[in-house]
Design a protein around this motif. Structure first.
Motif, PDB file in Angstrom:
ATOM      1  N   MET A  57     -24.449  56.830  21.378  1.00 42.01           N
ATOM      2  CA  MET A  57     -23.235  57.615  20.820  1.00 42.01           C
ATOM      3  C   MET A  57     -23.338  57.915  19.296  1.00 42.01           C
ATOM      4  SD  MET A  57     -19.221  57.137  21.599  1.00 42.01           S
ATOM      5  CE  MET A  57     -18.125  58.120  20.742  1.00 42.01           C
ATOM      6  N   GLN A  58     -22.971  59.232  18.798  1.00 39.84           N
ATOM      7  CA  GLN A  58     -23.234  59.320  17.001  1.00 39.84           C
ATOM      8  C   GLN A  58     -21.967  58.705  16.554  1.00 39.84           C
ATOM      9  OE1 GLN A  58     -24.288  63.388  16.562  1.00 39.84           O
ATOM     10  NE2 GLN A  58     -26.164  62.647  15.459  1.00 39.84           N
ATOM     11  N   MET A  59     -22.060  58.251  15.487  1.00 42.13           N
ATOM     12  CA  MET A  59     -20.724  58.088  14.603  1.00 42.13           C
ATOM     13  C   MET A  59     -20.299  59.101  13.921  1.00 42.13           C
ATOM     14  SD  MET A  59     -21.693  54.395  12.715  1.00 42.13           S
ATOM     15  CE  MET A  59     -23.229  55.153  12.023  1.00 42.13           C
ATOM     16  N   SER A  60     -19.008  59.378  13.975  1.00 45.95           N
ATOM     17  CA  SER A  60     -18.359  60.131  13.175  1.00 45.95           C
ATOM     18  C   SER A  60     -18.701  60.050  11.589  1.00 45.95           C
ATOM     19  CB  SER A  60     -16.822  60.336  13.235  1.00 45.95           C
ATOM     20  OG  SER A  60     -16.524  59.261  12.425  1.00 45.95           O
ATOM     21  N   GLU A  61     -18.407  61.144  10.899  1.00 45.91           N
ATOM     22  CA  GLU A  61     -18.839  61.363   9.426  1.00 45.91           C
ATOM     23  C   GLU A  61     -18.012  60.011   8.836  1.00 45.91           C
ATOM     24  OE1 GLU A  61     -18.258  64.286   5.625  1.00 45.91           O
ATOM     25  OE2 GLU A  61     -18.723  64.997   7.560  1.00 45.91           O
ATOM     26  N   MET A  99     -19.312  56.754   9.344  1.00 47.58           N
ATOM     27  CA  MET A  99     -20.527  56.314   8.704  1.00 47.58           C
ATOM     28  C   MET A  99     -20.429  56.188   7.155  1.00 47.58           C
ATOM     29  SD  MET A  99     -23.073  59.627  10.090  1.00 47.58           S
ATOM     30  CE  MET A  99     -24.594  58.952   9.427  1.00 47.58           C
ATOM     31  N   ASP A 101     -28.808  64.466   4.027  1.00 52.67           N
ATOM     32  CA  ASP A 101     -28.047  63.718   5.228  1.00 52.67           C
ATOM     33  C   ASP A 101     -27.530  62.475   4.800  1.00 52.67           C
ATOM     34  OD1 ASP A 101     -27.870  63.084   7.967  1.00 52.67           O
ATOM     35  OD2 ASP A 101     -29.760  63.051   8.452  1.00 52.67           O
ATOM     36  N   ARG A 152     -33.522  57.433   6.979  1.00 52.51           N
ATOM     37  CA  ARG A 152     -33.682  58.916   7.474  1.00 52.51           C
ATOM     38  C   ARG A 152     -34.497  59.939   6.650  1.00 52.51           C
ATOM     39  NH1 ARG A 152     -27.795  60.368  10.052  1.00 52.51           N
ATOM     40  NH2 ARG A 152     -27.573  58.723  11.338  1.00 52.51           N
TER      41      ARG A 152
END
Length: 89
Positions: free
Chosen positions: A1-5, A8, A38, A47
């Motif tokens: 699951m991707q983290m929200s901004e 982060m 990014d 990244r």
């Protein structure tokens, strides 16, 4: 699951901006630029370096140089829970 901004930023990620200078195979005398942004973590920048590896393996334009900057937008100590809000006319 991707983290929200927001998640982060609270976990120490910052905005990394890189400027890539490269030469196209057909026009080796012309230096082109590409801007990449990014959220990344310093000082390792996984990244950014992952993108550089992708560029070198998949894109035909030979890299001349890469210039980048990193800025944390919110530090964990700067975050506060707001209890109320007042509006003045």
């Amino acid at each position: 699951m991707q983290m929200s901004e927001c998640e982060m930023l609270l976990k120490g990620y910052g905005l990394t901006t890189a400027e890539f200078y490269y030469r196209m195979p057909d026009y080796t005398n012309v230096l082109n630029t590409f801007i990449w942004q990014d959220y990344d973590t310093a000082p390792d920048h996984p990244r950014l370096f992952g993108f550089v590896e992708f560029w070198q393996g998949e894109i035909e334009g030979a890299l001349h140089s890469v210039r980048f900057t990193h800025r944390k937008l919110v530090a964990p100590g700067e975050w506060r829970n707001m209890v109320g809000e007042f509006t003045l006319h």
